[in-house]
Design an enzyme around this catalytic site. Sequence first.
Site, PDB file in Angstrom:
ATOM      1  N   HIS B  75      29.170   3.377  50.748  1.00  0.00           N
ATOM      2  CA  HIS B  75      30.566   2.776  51.231  1.00  0.00           C
ATOM      3  C   HIS B  75      31.767   4.322  52.149  1.00  0.00           C
ATOM      4  N   ASP B 104      37.065  20.366  80.491  1.00  0.00           N
ATOM      5  CA  ASP B 104      36.650  20.168  79.813  1.00  0.00           C
ATOM      6  C   ASP B 104      37.087  20.586  77.881  1.00  0.00           C
ATOM      7  N   TRP B 140      31.606   9.046  45.243  1.00  0.00           N
ATOM      8  CA  TRP B 140      31.994   9.820  47.016  1.00  0.00           C
ATOM      9  C   TRP B 140      32.395  11.291  45.979  1.00  0.00           C
ATOM     10  N   SER B 167      28.663  20.134  61.756  1.00  0.00           N
ATOM     11  CA  SER B 167      29.532  19.378  62.549  1.00  0.00           C
ATOM     12  C   SER B 167      31.096  18.871  62.816  1.00  0.00           C
ATOM     13  N   SER B 168      31.787  18.875  61.497  1.00  0.00           N
ATOM     14  CA  SER B 168      32.949  19.073  61.717  1.00  0.00           C
ATOM     15  C   SER B 168      33.371  20.482  61.835  1.00  0.00           C
ATOM     16  N   HIS B 251      41.666  17.004  48.686  1.00  0.00           N
ATOM     17  CA  HIS B 251      43.102  16.980  49.421  1.00  0.00           C
ATOM     18  C   HIS B 251      43.293  16.775  51.154  1.00  0.00           C
ATOM     19  N   GLU B 253      41.198  17.067  52.814  1.00  0.00           N
ATOM     20  CA  GLU B 253      40.338  15.728  53.386  1.00  0.00           C
ATOM     21  C   GLU B 253      41.413  15.034  54.188  1.00  0.00           C
ATOM     22  N   TYR B 255      44.549  14.646  54.617  1.00  0.00           N
ATOM     23  CA  TYR B 255      44.846  14.691  55.384  1.00  0.00           C
ATOM     24  C   TYR B 255      44.286  15.017  57.031  1.00  0.00           C
ATOM     25  N   SER B 266      52.828   8.818  66.960  1.00  0.00           N
ATOM     26  CA  SER B 266      53.435   9.397  68.159  1.00  0.00           C
ATOM     27  C   SER B 266      53.825   9.342  69.487  1.00  0.00           C
ATOM     28  N   HIS B 300      45.747  17.011  41.745  1.00  0.00           N
ATOM     29  CA  HIS B 300      46.424  16.034  41.505  1.00  0.00           C
ATOM     30  C   HIS B 300      45.786  14.017  40.934  1.00  0.00           C
ATOM     31  N   HIS B 301      44.344  14.738  41.432  1.00  0.00           N
ATOM     32  CA  HIS B 301      42.951  13.708  41.049  1.00  0.00           C
ATOM     33  C   HIS B 301      42.602  14.348  40.202  1.00  0.00           C
ATOM     34  N   THR B 326      56.373  14.683  54.927  1.00  0.00           N
ATOM     35  CA  THR B 326      55.739  12.684  55.470  1.00  0.00           C
ATOM     36  C   THR B 326      56.870  12.058  55.415  1.00  0.00           C
ATOM     37  N   LYS B 329      58.402  12.291  59.221  1.00  0.00           N
ATOM     38  CA  LYS B 329      57.570  11.353  60.366  1.00  0.00           C
ATOM     39  C   LYS B 329      58.491  10.250  60.524  1.00  0.00           C
ATOM     40  N   ARG B 448      38.474   1.536  38.116  1.00  0.00           N
ATOM     41  CA  ARG B 448      37.667   1.265  39.293  1.00  0.00           C
ATOM     42  C   ARG B 448      36.061   1.750  39.089  1.00  0.00           C
TER      43      ARG B 448
HETATM   44  C1  HEA Z   1      38.425   5.460  55.726  1.00  0.00           C
HETATM   45  C2  HEA Z   1      37.801   5.141  54.149  1.00  0.00           C
HETATM   46  C3  HEA Z   1      37.451   3.576  53.921  1.00  0.00           C
HETATM   47  C4  HEA Z   1      37.469   2.087  54.614  1.00  0.00           C
HETATM   48  C5  HEA Z   1      37.724   1.657  56.386  1.00  0.00           C
HETATM   49  C6  HEA Z   1      37.670   1.541  53.944  1.00  0.00           C
HETATM   50  C7  HEA Z   1      37.418   0.013  53.786  1.00  0.00           C
HETATM   51  C8  HEA Z   1      37.086  -1.078  52.918  1.00  0.00           C
HETATM   52  N1  HEA Z   1      36.894  -0.489  51.580  1.00  0.00           N
HETATM   53 FE1  HEA Z   1      37.244   0.762  50.971  1.00  0.00          FE
HETATM   54  N2  HEA Z   1      36.716   2.739  49.515  1.00  0.00           N
HETATM   55  C9  HEA Z   1      37.078   4.025  50.386  1.00  0.00           C
HETATM   56  C10 HEA Z   1      37.606   4.806  51.809  1.00  0.00           C
HETATM   57  C11 HEA Z   1      37.252   3.425  51.945  1.00  0.00           C
HETATM   58  N3  HEA Z   1      37.011   1.668  52.418  1.00  0.00           N
HETATM   59  C12 HEA Z   1      36.461   4.888  48.841  1.00  0.00           C
HETATM   60  C13 HEA Z   1      36.651   6.586  49.917  1.00  0.00           C
HETATM   61  C14 HEA Z   1      36.172   4.623  48.138  1.00  0.00           C
HETATM   62  C15 HEA Z   1      36.099   4.719  46.719  1.00  0.00           C
HETATM   63  C16 HEA Z   1      34.603   5.428  46.181  1.00  0.00           C
HETATM   64  C17 HEA Z   1      34.354   5.965  44.648  1.00  0.00           C
HETATM   65  O1  HEA Z   1      34.911   5.189  44.512  1.00  0.00           O
HETATM   66  O2  HEA Z   1      33.577   6.994  45.155  1.00  0.00           O
HETATM   67  C18 HEA Z   1      35.954   2.805  48.432  1.00  0.00           C
HETATM   68  C19 HEA Z   1      36.189   2.090  47.473  1.00  0.00           C
HETATM   69  C20 HEA Z   1      36.252   0.810  47.492  1.00  0.00           C
HETATM   70  C21 HEA Z   1      35.998  -0.246  46.423  1.00  0.00           C
HETATM   71  C22 HEA Z   1      35.841   0.205  44.876  1.00  0.00           C
HETATM   72  C23 HEA Z   1      34.668   0.030  44.565  1.00  0.00           C
HETATM   73  C24 HEA Z   1      34.689   0.456  42.946  1.00  0.00           C
HETATM   74  O3  HEA Z   1      35.592   0.512  42.788  1.00  0.00           O
HETATM   75  O4  HEA Z   1      33.524   0.248  42.948  1.00  0.00           O
HETATM   76  C25 HEA Z   1      36.064  -1.487  46.893  1.00  0.00           C
HETATM   77  C26 HEA Z   1      36.362  -3.157  46.049  1.00  0.00           C
HETATM   78  O5  HEA Z   1      36.784  -3.831  46.793  1.00  0.00           O
HETATM   79  C27 HEA Z   1      35.989  -0.843  48.416  1.00  0.00           C
HETATM   80  C28 HEA Z   1      36.321  -2.409  48.927  1.00  0.00           C
HETATM   81  C29 HEA Z   1      36.869  -2.005  50.261  1.00  0.00           C
HETATM   82  C30 HEA Z   1      36.654  -3.206  51.905  1.00  0.00           C
HETATM   83  C31 HEA Z   1      36.717  -4.541  51.786  1.00  0.00           C
HETATM   84  C32 HEA Z   1      37.031  -2.644  53.044  1.00  0.00           C
HETATM   85  C33 HEA Z   1      37.157  -2.568  54.757  1.00  0.00           C
HETATM   86  O6  HEA Z   1      38.642  -2.302  55.168  1.00  0.00           O
HETATM   87  C34 HEA Z   1      36.121  -2.752  54.929  1.00  0.00           C
HETATM   88  C35 HEA Z   1      36.118  -3.618  57.219  1.00  0.00           C
HETATM   89  C36 HEA Z   1      35.319  -2.375  57.635  1.00  0.00           C
HETATM   90  C37 HEA Z   1      36.304  -1.792  58.434  1.00  0.00           C
HETATM   91  C38 HEA Z   1      37.544  -1.304  57.587  1.00  0.00           C
HETATM   92  C39 HEA Z   1      35.354  -1.837  59.834  1.00  0.00           C
HETATM   93  C40 HEA Z   1      36.168  -1.171  60.829  1.00  0.00           C
HETATM   94  C41 HEA Z   1      36.852  -0.871  61.842  1.00  0.00           C
HETATM   95  C42 HEA Z   1      35.802  -0.721  63.012  1.00  0.00           C
HETATM   96  C43 HEA Z   1      35.663  -2.893  63.629  1.00  0.00           C
HETATM   97  C44 HEA Z   1      35.735   0.113  63.897  1.00  0.00           C
HETATM   98  C45 HEA Z   1      37.332   0.827  65.002  1.00  0.00           C
HETATM   99  C46 HEA Z   1      36.392   1.856  65.376  1.00  0.00           C
HETATM  100  C47 HEA Z   1      36.400   2.545  66.472  1.00  0.00           C
HETATM  101  C48 HEA Z   1      38.173   2.220  66.765  1.00  0.00           C
HETATM  102  C49 HEA Z   1      35.915   3.422  66.804  1.00  0.00           C
HETATM  103  N4  HEA Z   1      36.016   0.282  49.180  1.00  0.00           N
HETATM  104  C1  HEA Z   2      44.737   9.219  54.401  1.00  0.00           C
HETATM  105  C2  HEA Z   2      44.280   9.269  52.822  1.00  0.00           C
HETATM  106  C3  HEA Z   2      45.526   9.761  52.319  1.00  0.00           C
HETATM  107  C4  HEA Z   2      46.707   9.937  52.317  1.00  0.00           C
HETATM  108  C5  HEA Z   2      47.673  10.076  53.216  1.00  0.00           C
HETATM  109  C6  HEA Z   2      47.399   9.829  50.919  1.00  0.00           C
HETATM  110  C7  HEA Z   2      48.591   9.944  50.462  1.00  0.00           C
HETATM  111  C8  HEA Z   2      49.187  10.822  49.500  1.00  0.00           C
HETATM  112  N1  HEA Z   2      48.271  10.678  48.417  1.00  0.00           N
HETATM  113 FE1  HEA Z   2      46.722   9.959  47.989  1.00  0.00          FE
HETATM  114  N2  HEA Z   2      44.938   9.473  47.374  1.00  0.00           N
HETATM  115  C9  HEA Z   2      43.653   8.456  48.870  1.00  0.00           C
HETATM  116  C10 HEA Z   2      43.735   9.053  49.526  1.00  0.00           C
HETATM  117  C11 HEA Z   2      45.241   9.458  50.680  1.00  0.00           C
HETATM  118  N3  HEA Z   2      46.334  10.307  50.217  1.00  0.00           N
HETATM  119  C12 HEA Z   2      42.730   8.323  48.846  1.00  0.00           C
HETATM  120  C13 HEA Z   2      41.393   8.958  49.079  1.00  0.00           C
HETATM  121  C14 HEA Z   2      42.251   8.972  47.193  1.00  0.00           C
HETATM  122  C15 HEA Z   2      40.938   9.291  45.713  1.00  0.00           C
HETATM  123  C16 HEA Z   2      40.307   9.569  46.045  1.00  0.00           C
HETATM  124  C17 HEA Z   2      39.695   9.236  45.163  1.00  0.00           C
HETATM  125  O1  HEA Z   2      39.531   9.668  43.991  1.00  0.00           O
HETATM  126  O2  HEA Z   2      38.324   8.499  45.061  1.00  0.00           O
HETATM  127  C18 HEA Z   2      43.911   9.561  46.708  1.00  0.00           C
HETATM  128  C19 HEA Z   2      44.578   9.864  45.805  1.00  0.00           C
HETATM  129  C20 HEA Z   2      45.240  10.110  44.844  1.00  0.00           C
HETATM  130  C21 HEA Z   2      45.842  10.875  43.538  1.00  0.00           C
HETATM  131  C22 HEA Z   2      45.070  10.293  42.904  1.00  0.00           C
HETATM  132  C23 HEA Z   2      45.299   9.819  41.387  1.00  0.00           C
HETATM  133  C24 HEA Z   2      44.267   9.178  40.192  1.00  0.00           C
HETATM  134  O3  HEA Z   2      42.867   8.963  41.185  1.00  0.00           O
HETATM  135  O4  HEA Z   2      44.715   9.265  39.777  1.00  0.00           O
HETATM  136  C25 HEA Z   2      47.268  10.558  43.977  1.00  0.00           C
HETATM  137  C26 HEA Z   2      47.909  11.146  43.261  1.00  0.00           C
HETATM  138  O5  HEA Z   2      49.183  11.483  42.929  1.00  0.00           O
HETATM  139  C27 HEA Z   2      48.012  11.156  45.830  1.00  0.00           C
HETATM  140  C28 HEA Z   2      49.127  10.943  45.780  1.00  0.00           C
HETATM  141  C29 HEA Z   2      48.850  10.968  47.380  1.00  0.00           C
HETATM  142  C30 HEA Z   2      50.630  10.921  47.555  1.00  0.00           C
HETATM  143  C31 HEA Z   2      51.426  11.568  47.262  1.00  0.00           C
HETATM  144  C32 HEA Z   2      50.730  10.937  48.685  1.00  0.00           C
HETATM  145  C33 HEA Z   2      51.336  11.862  50.144  1.00  0.00           C
HETATM  146  O6  HEA Z   2      50.968  12.235  51.138  1.00  0.00           O
HETATM  147  C34 HEA Z   2      51.964  10.361  50.771  1.00  0.00           C
HETATM  148  C35 HEA Z   2      53.725  10.711  51.303  1.00  0.00           C
HETATM  149  C36 HEA Z   2      54.252   9.741  51.376  1.00  0.00           C
HETATM  150  C37 HEA Z   2      55.603   8.784  51.409  1.00  0.00           C
HETATM  151  C38 HEA Z   2      55.993   9.022  50.537  1.00  0.00           C
HETATM  152  C39 HEA Z   2      55.750   7.238  52.623  1.00  0.00           C
HETATM  153  C40 HEA Z   2      56.976   7.749  53.267  1.00  0.00           C
HETATM  154  C41 HEA Z   2      58.226   8.685  52.611  1.00  0.00           C
HETATM  155  C42 HEA Z   2      58.828   7.987  53.169  1.00  0.00           C
HETATM  156  C43 HEA Z   2      59.826   6.655  53.411  1.00  0.00           C
HETATM  157  C44 HEA Z   2      60.401   9.479  52.331  1.00  0.00           C
HETATM  158  C45 HEA Z   2      60.933   9.044  51.468  1.00  0.00           C
HETATM  159  C46 HEA Z   2      60.490   8.543  50.111  1.00  0.00           C
HETATM  160  C47 HEA Z   2      60.498   8.951  49.175  1.00  0.00           C
HETATM  161  C48 HEA Z   2      61.571  10.333  48.518  1.00  0.00           C
HETATM  162  C49 HEA Z   2      59.531   8.846  47.774  1.00  0.00           C
HETATM  163  N4  HEA Z   2      46.719  10.033  45.833  1.00  0.00           N
HETATM  164 CU   LIG Z   3      44.897  13.658  46.965  1.00  0.00          CU
END
Ligand code: HEA
Ligand code: HEA
Ligand SMILES: [Cu+2]
Lengths: 290, 533, 306
Positions: B75, B104, B140, B167-168, B251, B253, B255, B266, B300-301, B326, B329, B448
């Site tokens: 997933h 292009d 993952w 690809s990326s 990490h 990734e 962003y 924006s 931090h992960h 952030t 923004k 989880r």
């Molecule tokens: C982008 C990333 C992404 C997205 C979109 C989602 C979407 C969803 N995720 Fe997922 N999820 C992850 C990234 C994401 N997740 C990751 C990284 C993990 C951790 C895996 C790990 O532990 O290893 C995770 C794990 C995770 C768990 C925990 C599993 C576990 O710990 O055992 C669960 C459980 O509820 C869950 C549920 C869902 C559900 C119900 C949705 C629903 O929102 C899905 C519904 C469908 C959509 C969101 C599609 C909609 C989009 C379109 C229709 C297309 C639009 C297209 C264009 C505009 C081109 N996800």
């Molecule tokens: C698009 C993806 C995305 C983004 C943008 C972020 C944004 C951030 N993430 Fe997240 N993060 C994930 C995707 C993302 N993360 C994923 C996929 C995982 C789990 C991976 C895995 O284990 O499978 C994860 C896990 C994760 C962890 C590890 C948790 C754990 O496993 O124990 C942490 C810990 O620090 C963290 C921190 C943050 C922080 C500080 C930001 C910051 O960038 C957020 C900043 C934004 C704000 C704070 C809000 C707006 C700000 C204001 C309004 C200003 C004023 C605010 C203050 C002064 C507080 N993230």
């Molecule tokens: Cu991170």
Amino acid sequence: MSSAFMSRAGALMSKLAIAASLGMVSQAATAEYALNMPVGVTEISREVYDLHMLVFYVCCVIGAVVFGAMIYSIIAHRKSKGAKAANFHHSTVVEIVWTAIPFVILMALALPAAKTLVKMENTRGAEMSIKVTGYQWKWQYEYIDEDVSFYSTLSQDSNFARQKNSGVDLESVDNYLLDVDNPLVVPTDTKIRLLLTAADVIHAWWVPDFAVKKDAIPGYINETWMQIDEPGTYRGQCAELCGRDHGFMPVVVIAKTPEEYQAWLAAQKGAESALNGAAIATEQNVALAQ
Amino acid sequence: MSHAEAHDHHHGPEPGFMRWLKTTNHKDLGALYLMFSLAMFIVGGLMSLVIRAELFTPGMQFVDPQFFNSMTTMHALFMIFGGVMPAFTGLSNYLIPIQLGAPDMALPRINNMGFWILPIAFGMLLSTLFMDGGAPAGGWTLYPPLSMQTGDAMPFLVFSIHLMGISSITGAINVIVTILNLRAPGMDLMKMPLFCWTWLITAFLLIAVMPVLAGAVTMLLTDKYFGTTFFAAAGGGDPVMFQHIFWFFGHPEVYIMILPAFGVVSQIIPTFARKTLFGYSSMVYATAAIAFLSFIVWAHHMFTVGMPVAAELFFMFATMLISVPTGVKVFNWVATMWRGSMTFETPMLFSLGFVILFTIGGFSGLMLAMTPVDFQYHDSYFVVAHFHYVLVPGAVFSLFAAVYYWLPKWTGTMYNEKLGKLHFWLSTIFINVLFFPQHFLGLAGMPRRIPDYSLQFAEFNFMSSVGAFAFFITQFIFLYNLITTCRGKWEKATDQVWEGAKGVEWEMLPSPLPYHTFEQQPDLSDYEPHPTH
Amino acid sequence: MAHSAENNQDIYYVPHEGSLWPAIAIVGMFGTTVGASMMMNESSFGAPLMYAGIAVLLFMFYGWIKQVAGESMSGLYNKRMDLSFRWSMGWFIFSEVMFFAAFFGALWYARAISIPFIGGEGNNLATNLFLWDGWEAHWPTNGPAEWGGIFQTVAPWGEWGHGFKEWFNHSLPLVNTMILLTSGVTLEWAHHRLLQGKNGRAAIMLGITSALGVWFLYLQASEYAHAYADLNLTLESGIYGSTFYMLTGFHGMHVTLGTIMLIVITIRTAMGHFSKEQHFGFEGVAWYWHFVDVVWLGLFIFVYIL
Ligand code: HEA
Ligand code: HEA
Ligand SMILES: [Cu+2]
Ligand code: CUA
């Protein structure tokens, strides 16, 4: 299969409906545990809880300000109300202010967090040590210098009930999935050092009530500690994906007063060989159940 | 050379499959990327429904624990590498050359290759479901030693990740070179739409970290098949070393998945606020600051792996700092709306939903950044709630917003606004039903990646699953709207499409866009997209 | 903007008719990766599939490059196109740098962190006492379990005084360093000749450069043979063997690729494909070769000397 599922879903749905209709009163009984982090039973866990609430409230306040401004503007500055767009597009002063204020807030959060962190990582001065080894999928506890050692696996009841379509009513199982055959027994009011490692893959030992979670990594030993204030039974789970039965290796800790603990320890030493035999027997049962 | 006018009648595309296979046209490739990502979102979404179905109620109902873990792993891989990243690459292909007045993408044939790698990479990955030992089930994040227990799927997993990386990287190189080298005369860097800026920086991140991921998985492969001991202590290696290398990629990734979303939002908010984006240059600097910081926060992960305290402190401080740019923004978006003249068409609704829900996800991120408290949150559903808030109502909502915003420009047909609004409201409600309760589950102690849980977690899991199914079904409204719009079922779109839209694509080009936009680059010296001071 | 000076130069070449080369590339990648995967799973179809894939890839490189070269020589490319190639090559090399960084990172991590930790440094006393029985950290090492048995390392250079041949055979890394440095010089020499329009001389220098590349590879191979046969230094020699072979092997792959590309541009130079003004094909390869060179210096220092 699907009818069993539907009836379970139905039961839950009605449970949910009842809870909702009875209102806050019935909800409040479980709210403490269901909605928030437990306060726990160690000094550290209470500090962690306070930090958690602090950062949570800070986020609420910032959220209220930001979303408030946004919603106000959505309501007041809409075209359908005749709003004319202003044409300001930047302001150095404002931008410096809203860069500086969050920075200050972050410092205010980071400092107390750093203090607690340093305390948590200080394992010095421990009064006793227990080596904890994670296996796929059980825990081994070895009391250092005490010659006591045993394995701790998911309790049989839970293990039967968790098999696919076991037909067991989960409500009838004591602490479903959170019960083990041989819990870890420790004294209260004692600084206990845990030495964590693993035999196969990475596991993590987690008991929310102690605010302790640490990875058990094969080939390395991680240290952590706890000092429990109140006797009781505390439950947690393995918190690092460790394969098929990662969801089925809970942690159960029984904290006894130091006197009771000493008595338990003495009994263990006496029954060491017998107990080991029992542990093996249980393992076999588990294997048979699968 | 006057034949180089912006016209599409001198040579259109050849019909049939070969057109798509051979195409070097950035719009074709953009469309292919977007369609591919749509398919992958559906596959990844179906996998998430398997997860949520199993978690509907306590007890094991449908799948085996091992298969459950495969679903979790797959997933995430499908959603991240197959859904979000290709979707943004698709947008970049479609929009960047147009927004900059370029003929292009810089290397059109490489661009084609970058796309067509994806179907085979994901085909390989999907085929692992049918192999001995099943699909990858180590999460993952692929942590060894657990990922070493993968069966026949292992090399397929590793090579498919290599292919995705190629690809990326080719896609990213194309973006960078197009932006740096193919801007029309007069299109200064500080005049570019923010989408171009955010993508420029995203592309840099991609080139910097995808190879690191490739290196990490290569070492997994040699550890499993060639006897190396990178990640085994007995030979002097360390499982934690993999985690460091993985998160050095991982990490940035996250962003990579959110910066282009920032760019989209924006551009949309100023359009519907009918007001210039507030703080254009601070937006650019904030994006760069986020990208820079993203390289020094990876651990931090891994707060629970037992790092020295000094390292934990450093990573905590650095992570918290990301909130500052952030926040800049978020504040800029709000200031853009402030005293604007707002209307609320679907793209704007999704953007507003994005701002609020992403910020909530950011707040939980900040909470996670607090090391001592992360010991409680880590690997619990609180983390799952955090990242789905930033990813689904974050990245995915921005994709919806972008598609609604530009679709009329691409197809020449206005989508159905009523259905769009319905899609927004239902999505917003259900996404919160789906993910908000997961905060509570995590705080209450639910780990989880578990297929079954104890009874005190039943209610919120039930809610979450209901939300998941409802959210998924809601997406059919979007699909219907999308398909009918592409088929021209609704009203014709005007050239500007949106009253407040500014930019080359809105002010200088017809809707639908011609097949070849610019062969002669337009002169944009006098073009003032936004006041510079 | 005065850009009407040379109208032809305004058109940025876009192959509107499309191209099949990418599709062929993908068929090749598919065959190679699926074949390799099946090999690892011990399927007998694996090897043929992989070789077929590689063959397709080689065919693709040949055909694709030939087409691009043809377009370039027929004057379809303007200055911007040239610049696009330069930027692209630069960023591609940056991606390679990061690829190597992952492996250098592994080496650094092992030496600075995991080995000392196993040896009990920092708060890892327990690791050392309970799990590894007081093992003492050192480098090079194959870990506390002596993975792969006792081994010796390849010295960067040998002792002088037993005759040249003896010294040479024990100084392959140093010799290889000198070979690569020399090849960098001959390559630049070729570039200067090309800039003077002396294609023949340039081709000769390029030929020498290619030969140096081949020589390097030959010596590297004999070094590996020596390491496996005499030193018991193998891929399985714990973390030292892992990092040693991963870094040098990955670098060797790059030298192989670079040498092939050098041979290609040698031929192209001899055939007069490059002009004073336009020879990006040459320069791209040159950059790549210099990059491979610099990486080797890093290897020489961090893998062999330190
Ligand atoms: C982008 C990333 C992404 C997205 C979109 C989602 C979407 C969803 N995720 Fe997922 N999820 C992850 C990234 C994401 N997740 C990751 C990284 C993990 C951790 C895996 C790990 O532990 O290893 C995770 C794990 C995770 C768990 C925990 C599993 C576990 O710990 O055992 C669960 C459980 O509820 C869950 C549920 C869902 C559900 C119900 C949705 C629903 O929102 C899905 C519904 C469908 C959509 C969101 C599609 C909609 C989009 C379109 C229709 C297309 C639009 C297209 C264009 C505009 C081109 N996800
Ligand atoms: C698009 C993806 C995305 C983004 C943008 C972020 C944004 C951030 N993430 Fe997240 N993060 C994930 C995707 C993302 N993360 C994923 C996929 C995982 C789990 C991976 C895995 O284990 O499978 C994860 C896990 C994760 C962890 C590890 C948790 C754990 O496993 O124990 C942490 C810990 O620090 C963290 C921190 C943050 C922080 C500080 C930001 C910051 O960038 C957020 C900043 C934004 C704000 C704070 C809000 C707006 C700000 C204001 C309004 C200003 C004023 C605010 C203050 C002064 C507080 N993230
Ligand atoms: Cu991170
Ligand atoms: Cu043990 Cu998870």
